[in-house]
Design an enzyme around this catalytic site. Sequence first.
Site, PDB file in Angstrom:
ATOM      1  N   LYS A   1      -5.487  -4.042  -4.124  1.00  0.00           N
ATOM      2  CA  LYS A   1      -5.370  -3.659  -2.948  1.00  0.00           C
ATOM      3  C   LYS A   1      -4.761  -1.932  -3.377  1.00  0.00           C
ATOM      4  O   LYS A   1      -5.176  -1.106  -2.896  1.00  0.00           O
ATOM      5  CB  LYS A   1      -3.987  -4.006  -1.925  1.00  0.00           C
TER       6      LYS A   1
ATOM      7  N   VAL B   1       6.842 -15.380   7.098  1.00  0.00           N
ATOM      8  CA  VAL B   1       8.348 -15.657   6.909  1.00  0.00           C
ATOM      9  C   VAL B   1       8.932 -15.956   8.410  1.00  0.00           C
ATOM     10  O   VAL B   1       9.538 -17.069   8.718  1.00  0.00           O
ATOM     11  CB  VAL B   1       9.382 -14.762   6.166  1.00  0.00           C
TER      12      VAL B   1
ATOM     13  N   ARG C   1      14.209  -8.072   4.715  1.00  0.00           N
ATOM     14  CA  ARG C   1      12.613  -7.613   5.086  1.00  0.00           C
ATOM     15  C   ARG C   1      12.830  -6.791   6.233  1.00  0.00           C
ATOM     16  O   ARG C   1      13.603  -6.959   7.178  1.00  0.00           O
ATOM     17  CB  ARG C   1      11.742  -8.920   5.026  1.00  0.00           C
TER      18      ARG C   1
ATOM     19  N   TYR D   1      -4.008  -9.777  -6.186  1.00  0.00           N
ATOM     20  CA  TYR D   1      -4.090  -9.157  -4.815  1.00  0.00           C
ATOM     21  C   TYR D   1      -3.482  -7.859  -4.413  1.00  0.00           C
ATOM     22  O   TYR D   1      -4.144  -6.998  -4.407  1.00  0.00           O
ATOM     23  CB  TYR D   1      -3.311 -10.261  -3.845  1.00  0.00           C
TER      24      TYR D   1
ATOM     25  N   LEU E   1      -9.585  -2.765   7.329  1.00  0.00           N
ATOM     26  CA  LEU E   1      -8.873  -3.821   7.395  1.00  0.00           C
ATOM     27  C   LEU E   1      -9.226  -4.890   6.397  1.00  0.00           C
ATOM     28  O   LEU E   1      -8.262  -5.598   6.050  1.00  0.00           O
ATOM     29  CB  LEU E   1      -8.035  -4.354   8.368  1.00  0.00           C
TER      30      LEU E   1
END
Length: 167
Positions: A87, A126, A150, A83, A15
């Site tokens: 990833k 959020v 979302r 970013y 992670l």
Amino acid sequence: IGAVLDRATDRCIHLAARIDVHESLTDPTAHLRTNVLGTHTVLEAARAHDVPVAIVGTCMVYDVATADGGIDETHPTAPASPYAATKLAAEELAMGYAAGYDLPVTVLRPFNTYGPYQRADTAGGVVSIFTERDLAGAPLQVYGDGTQTRDLLYVTDCARFIVDTAQ
């Protein structure tokens, strides 16, 4: 990391990452070092000890401009920041280890995880941003036309998903 992984280790859940999108725009090299070269270090240790690896990626690798009916694992990728690009590169590197070294690899891309202690100073927060503003009596700020959605995943559900899915 090699000292941590040994024959008694049954799996590695990776992670570790730099996750600040805005920071990646000002310091992409730091994201490359951590997210790609760091993943390389983890994969090498896992390969040396024959330990399966679960790589926790990000939903930010997907092409959101073409997400009319939602996004699933087959949706095209199009990272919109260093970013997200690092990833995705880390995931691809892991899949290369799976193909080239027969190392068991699982890639996971959880969406919008939220829960206690979530930061309210980043775009991904959020729920905490809306909650903080609502508790302060401030208006909620919705960008765009307000029709965007979302998928939200509670932190303990996300943790269970990762542990259960890791090989």
